[in-house]
Design a protein around this motif. Structure first.
Motif, PDB file in Angstrom:
ATOM      1  N   LEU A   1      -8.392   6.694  -0.198  1.00 57.53           N
ATOM      2  CA  LEU A   1      -8.379   7.814   0.737  1.00 57.53           C
ATOM      3  C   LEU A   1      -8.104   9.161   0.084  1.00 57.53           C
ATOM      4  O   LEU A   1      -8.339  10.202   0.703  1.00 57.53           O
ATOM      5  CB  LEU A   1      -7.325   7.567   1.832  1.00 57.53           C
ATOM      6  CG  LEU A   1      -7.621   6.450   2.825  1.00 57.53           C
ATOM      7  CD1 LEU A   1      -6.409   6.210   3.709  1.00 57.53           C
ATOM      8  CD2 LEU A   1      -8.836   6.793   3.686  1.00 57.53           C
ATOM      9  N   THR A   2      -7.592   9.174  -1.131  1.00 60.47           N
ATOM     10  CA  THR A   2      -7.181  10.424  -1.773  1.00 60.47           C
ATOM     11  C   THR A   2      -8.261  11.498  -1.782  1.00 60.47           C
ATOM     12  O   THR A   2      -7.971  12.671  -1.503  1.00 60.47           O
ATOM     13  CB  THR A   2      -6.688  10.150  -3.203  1.00 60.47           C
ATOM     14  OG1 THR A   2      -5.485   9.371  -3.132  1.00 60.47           O
ATOM     15  CG2 THR A   2      -6.389  11.451  -3.933  1.00 60.47           C
ATOM     16  N   PRO A   3      -9.531  11.188  -2.071  1.00 59.80           N
ATOM     17  CA  PRO A   3     -10.547  12.249  -2.068  1.00 59.80           C
ATOM     18  C   PRO A   3     -10.718  12.941  -0.718  1.00 59.80           C
ATOM     19  O   PRO A   3     -11.207  14.067  -0.663  1.00 59.80           O
ATOM     20  CB  PRO A   3     -11.838  11.506  -2.466  1.00 59.80           C
ATOM     21  CG  PRO A   3     -11.373  10.305  -3.211  1.00 59.80           C
ATOM     22  CD  PRO A   3     -10.106   9.899  -2.538  1.00 59.80           C
ATOM     23  N   VAL A   4     -10.309  12.296   0.368  1.00 62.10           N
ATOM     24  CA  VAL A   4     -10.486  12.871   1.698  1.00 62.10           C
ATOM     25  C   VAL A   4      -9.202  13.512   2.211  1.00 62.10           C
ATOM     26  O   VAL A   4      -9.209  14.644   2.716  1.00 62.10           O
ATOM     27  CB  VAL A   4     -10.962  11.799   2.701  1.00 62.10           C
ATOM     28  CG1 VAL A   4     -11.146  12.409   4.098  1.00 62.10           C
ATOM     29  CG2 VAL A   4     -12.258  11.165   2.230  1.00 62.10           C
ATOM     30  N   VAL A   5      -8.077  12.824   2.079  1.00 55.94           N
ATOM     31  CA  VAL A   5      -6.823  13.308   2.672  1.00 55.94           C
ATOM     32  C   VAL A   5      -5.925  13.995   1.656  1.00 55.94           C
ATOM     33  O   VAL A   5      -4.875  14.530   2.028  1.00 55.94           O
ATOM     34  CB  VAL A   5      -6.056  12.150   3.354  1.00 55.94           C
ATOM     35  CG1 VAL A   5      -6.909  11.482   4.404  1.00 55.94           C
ATOM     36  CG2 VAL A   5      -5.588  11.118   2.323  1.00 55.94           C
ATOM     37  N   GLY A   6      -6.293  14.003   0.408  1.00 63.39           N
ATOM     38  CA  GLY A   6      -5.465  14.639  -0.607  1.00 63.39           C
ATOM     39  C   GLY A   6      -4.498  13.663  -1.252  1.00 63.39           C
ATOM     40  O   GLY A   6      -4.212  12.586  -0.716  1.00 63.39           O
ATOM     41  N   GLU A   7      -3.997  14.039  -2.377  1.00 65.76           N
ATOM     42  CA  GLU A   7      -3.085  13.179  -3.125  1.00 65.76           C
ATOM     43  C   GLU A   7      -1.675  13.290  -2.574  1.00 65.76           C
ATOM     44  O   GLU A   7      -1.169  14.398  -2.340  1.00 65.76           O
ATOM     45  CB  GLU A   7      -3.097  13.554  -4.597  1.00 65.76           C
ATOM     46  CG  GLU A   7      -2.324  12.593  -5.479  1.00 65.76           C
ATOM     47  CD  GLU A   7      -2.518  12.868  -6.952  1.00 65.76           C
ATOM     48  OE1 GLU A   7      -1.868  12.182  -7.770  1.00 65.76           O
ATOM     49  OE2 GLU A   7      -3.330  13.753  -7.281  1.00 65.76           O
ATOM     50  N   ALA A   8      -1.052  12.168  -2.347  1.00 66.50           N
ATOM     51  CA  ALA A   8       0.317  12.162  -1.836  1.00 66.50           C
ATOM     52  C   ALA A   8       1.270  12.680  -2.899  1.00 66.50           C
ATOM     53  O   ALA A   8       1.225  12.233  -4.049  1.00 66.50           O
ATOM     54  CB  ALA A   8       0.720  10.750  -1.409  1.00 66.50           C
ATOM     55  N   PRO A   9       2.136  13.633  -2.557  1.00 64.91           N
ATOM     56  CA  PRO A   9       3.065  14.175  -3.551  1.00 64.91           C
ATOM     57  C   PRO A   9       4.153  13.166  -3.898  1.00 64.91           C
ATOM     58  O   PRO A   9       4.489  12.287  -3.098  1.00 64.91           O
ATOM     59  CB  PRO A   9       3.650  15.398  -2.841  1.00 64.91           C
ATOM     60  CG  PRO A   9       3.557  15.069  -1.385  1.00 64.91           C
ATOM     61  CD  PRO A   9       2.297  14.249  -1.241  1.00 64.91           C
ATOM     62  N   GLU A  10       4.677  13.288  -5.085  1.00 64.32           N
ATOM     63  CA  GLU A  10       5.804  12.457  -5.482  1.00 64.32           C
ATOM     64  C   GLU A  10       7.050  12.916  -4.734  1.00 64.32           C
ATOM     65  O   GLU A  10       7.315  14.107  -4.609  1.00 64.32           O
ATOM     66  CB  GLU A  10       6.033  12.560  -6.983  1.00 64.32           C
ATOM     67  CG  GLU A  10       4.904  11.994  -7.829  1.00 64.32           C
ATOM     68  CD  GLU A  10       4.819  10.483  -7.731  1.00 64.32           C
ATOM     69  OE1 GLU A  10       5.858   9.851  -7.413  1.00 64.32           O
ATOM     70  OE2 GLU A  10       3.725   9.927  -7.964  1.00 64.32           O
ATOM     71  N   HIS A  11       7.793  11.983  -4.198  1.00 66.25           N
ATOM     72  CA  HIS A  11       9.013  12.357  -3.479  1.00 66.25           C
ATOM     73  C   HIS A  11      10.128  11.392  -3.863  1.00 66.25           C
ATOM     74  O   HIS A  11       9.912  10.193  -4.017  1.00 66.25           O
ATOM     75  CB  HIS A  11       8.796  12.345  -1.978  1.00 66.25           C
ATOM     76  CG  HIS A  11       8.274  11.050  -1.434  1.00 66.25           C
ATOM     77  ND1 HIS A  11       9.061   9.949  -1.234  1.00 66.25           N
ATOM     78  CD2 HIS A  11       7.020  10.681  -1.056  1.00 66.25           C
ATOM     79  CE1 HIS A  11       8.340   8.950  -0.755  1.00 66.25           C
ATOM     80  NE2 HIS A  11       7.096   9.364  -0.638  1.00 66.25           N
ATOM     81  N   ASP A  12      11.294  11.968  -4.031  1.00 63.88           N
ATOM     82  CA  ASP A  12      12.476  11.175  -4.344  1.00 63.88           C
ATOM     83  C   ASP A  12      13.347  11.117  -3.096  1.00 63.88           C
ATOM     84  O   ASP A  12      14.015  12.096  -2.741  1.00 63.88           O
ATOM     85  CB  ASP A  12      13.258  11.805  -5.511  1.00 63.88           C
ATOM     86  CG  ASP A  12      12.452  11.781  -6.801  1.00 63.88           C
ATOM     87  OD1 ASP A  12      11.730  10.804  -7.000  1.00 63.88           O
ATOM     88  OD2 ASP A  12      12.554  12.745  -7.584  1.00 63.88           O
ATOM     89  N   GLY A  13      13.293   9.990  -2.408  1.00 65.19           N
ATOM     90  CA  GLY A  13      14.095   9.840  -1.212  1.00 65.19           C
ATOM     91  C   GLY A  13      15.561   9.650  -1.532  1.00 65.19           C
ATOM     92  O   GLY A  13      15.951   9.456  -2.697  1.00 65.19           O
TER      93      GLY A  13
END
Length: 627
Positions: free
Chosen positions: A486-498
């Motif tokens: 899905l990345t090409p359509v919705v964008g790359e999910a950012p790295e997050h430190d929960g």
């Protein structure tokens, strides 16, 4: 890929043919509709395989079929767009839709209007496919309204039941409220960008004012709330259970309720520029996931308990898409896994009803696991998936949403993540309650009930969906398969430190799930279940039985004031505006009557009038000369 138009055209052709032929197609109409739904699924699978074989940058296919709206400055082509996002929905809609068609052959076998039912099923699938394949918002709106019409026809299919007719009307009216949001959003788009095409809107959005993109975002959220039964437009969903059970599976798993999730995800470039609208999306999702879960705890009707569950699970998806690129992929993952296990659960409920003389009250079930072993196993696998037990599909998708919510950080992250964890615990409670009351304990059914396993045409789709409930999540989640897709359509999910590592989040969630299961088993598994619901219950239970007063709120705050306003306008019309022409006419009539008295036909009267006029004129002339 040049035959992309066949995917929605095949079920649309089936619907048109069966409705036009009428009774002449009664003997074979259901078979044709099922074959066309399966053919659409086959074309979709071929398109998917073709898409996999191309480079990532070449996977989007757009087809302009014909010029649709060439009016002034507005030029809209009727076109289709197949990319990685729409491909997910197309596969879900066609495959699950075809399975539900097969199931319906057995479920509706004795209904005299079976052919018409299958025509409506084809219409529903075709409309949903147009919705997710359109390359512009106007085409999406066409599918959006088509789904609304088809749902009205299917929910009210047994219109001889007043409750079914009322439920269909309620769903139709409440969805019209949301549809106004989509219509207004398109108006803002055209005013600001001169187009309603996806590409034109997304390219123009960064240059638009914050007020414009925020307005579009809120209007699209209103539309999503209507179709996906989110607060405050959720009250229609429970009543929609009046339709045949295959309709419930189709609406609540593969089609209508997922439309809002698709709309927000597709419009991600707009929402990413409207943080206030994004926040509203997450709030709506968090509130609804708890709202639906609480309602599900108090429902004795098995279908309404599952409907409340759908409301809650869609809330998880809406919460996730409100997180932006961090949540789009996990939202679609949960949508796909939900399509398998929720469709399986509804078909399992239909199997139970089929065996229990259409009884839906779980207090009159009990002990069905021995009488209906296939239904018990397939329903049980769906149950394990929805409560998030590893390695079943719901575990991967729901945990992904919880981690994404916590990854927001700060108070916002804790609130959203906490709501999602609490929802998981409540889900485990009410779904265990459904499982125990239906399949465990002593028999509580009536003497005239003879529970038996459903025919193969019904159990075969249930088995296929159960397999998906087991493995779909792992196949799509492990290794980031769906995220990469899905990345090409919705964008790359950012790295997050929960605030918590992944293993800790999983541990906390599983502990909460285990607690929900244990409480439900202690209350309903170890104790006898009364055949009538007790009255001495808490205020929260009373409220949950009344759908947390959703209908009462609408009646008091919307329908009541609306009725008063309408009565006031009618009074103004009857005694004000409508009286104006009458009063003008009366005034003209009175003036004419007075004038007529002066016209008496006597010459002496006319001469006297002339003399009087002459005297008056002469007097006025003398006065003017003196002054």
């Amino acid at each position: 890929m040049t035959q992309l138009w066949l995917i929605p055209a095949l079920p649309a052709f089936g619907a048109a043919l069966l409705l036009l032929l009428g009774r002449r197609s009664d003997a074979w109409g259901h078979l044709l509709a099922t074959a066309l739904a399966a053919a659409s699924a086959l074309v979709a699978v071929i398109a998917w395989i073709s898409m996999i074989g191309r480079d990532t940058g070449d996977r989007t296919i757009t087809q302009a079929l014909y010029s649709w709206v060439p009016v002034g400055e507005l030029h809209v082509d009727f076109g289709l767009r197949l990319d990685q996002l729409s491909m997910c929905f197309v596969l879900l809609i066609t495959v699950v839709g075809a399975l539900i068609h097969v199931y319906s052959i057995g479920y509706m076998a004795h209904d005299p209007n079976r052919r018409r039912f299958f025509a409506y099923l084809n219409l529903f699938v075709a409309a949903m496919l147009v919705l997710v394949l359109a390359n512009n918002y106007l085409g999406l709106y066409l599918g959006w309204e088509g789904v609304g019409v088809a749902s009205y026809l299917l929910i009210g299919f047994w219109q001889h039941k007043p409750s079914a007719a009322t439920a269909a009307k309620k769903a139709f009216v409440m969805n019209r409220v949301g549809d106004m949001g989509l219509a207004i959003a398109m108006m803002i788009m055209f005013a600001g960008f001169g187009s309603v095409d996806f590409d034109a809107v997304f390219v123009g959005a960064p240059g638009a004012s914050e007020a414009a993109v925020t307005g579009i975002g809120f209007m699209l959220l209103l539309a999503a709330c209507g179709k996906s039964a989110q607060v405050p437009l959720q009250a229609w969903l429970g009543d929609a259970m009046e339709g045949p059970t295959p309709v419930s599976a189709l609406i609540h798993a593969a089609t209508m309720v997922t439309a809002g999730v698709y709309l927000i995800t597709r419009s991600g470039p707009v929402f990413d520029l409207a943080p206030n609208a994004q926040t509203a999306v997450t709030v709506v999702g968090a509130v609804t996931l708890l709202f639906g879960a609480i309602i599900g705890c108090a429902k004795d009707d098995i279908k309404k308990a599952l409907a409340a569950s759908t409301m809650s699970q869609i809330g998880y998806m809406i919460l996730a898409v409100g997180l932006g690129p961090a949540g789009y992929a996990v939202a679609i993952l949960h949508l796909l896994t939900h399509g398998f296990f929720k469709a399986g659960l509804f078909l399992g409920a239909g199997s139970v009803m089929h065996a229990m003389n259409d009884e839906t009250d779980m207090r009159r079930f009990g002990g069905l696991r021995t009488a209906m072993p296939i239904t018990f196993v397939t329903f049980g696998l769906g149950y394990l998936a929805i409560i998030g037990v590893p390695p079943f599909s719901g575990f991967f998708s729901k945990d992904g949403i919880i981690e994404a919510a916590l990854g927001e950080g700060g108070v916002r992250g804790w609130l959203l993540g906490g709501a999602a964890v609490l929802g998981a615990a409540i889900t485990a409670f009410y779904m265990t309650r459904v499982m125990v009351m239906t399949f465990f304990g002593p028999r509580r059914w009536a003497d005239d009930a003879h529970p038996h396993e459903a025919p193969t045409s019904m159990t075969a789709p249930m088995i296929v969906l159960a397999i998906g409930s087991v493995g779909a999540g792992a196949l799509l989640a492990i290794g980031g398969t769906l995220t990469d897709w899905l990345t090409p359509v919705v964008g790359e999910a950012p790295e997050h430190d929960g605030p918590l590592p992944g293993w800790a989040v999983t541990t906390v969630v599983l502990v909460c799930v285990a607690a929900g299961v244990a409480v439900a088993w202690a209350k309903y598994g170890r104790q006898s279940v009364p055949e009538t619901a007790p009255d001495d219950v808490s205020a929260l239970t009373v409220a949950a039985r009344a759908d947390l007063y959703g209908d009462a709120f609408n009646e008091r705050m919307i329908a009541g004031p609306g009725a008063l306003a309408t009565a006031g306008l009618v009074a103004v019309e009857d005694h004000g505006l409508a009286a104006v022409p009458t009063r003008i006419g009366a005034a003209v009539t009175g003036t004419s009557t007075l004038a007529r008295r002066a016209q008496n036909g006597y010459v002496r009267s006319y001469a006297l009038s002339i003399l009087a006029g002459t005297v008056v004129i002469a007097a006025l002339t003398m006065v003017v000369n003196v002054l």
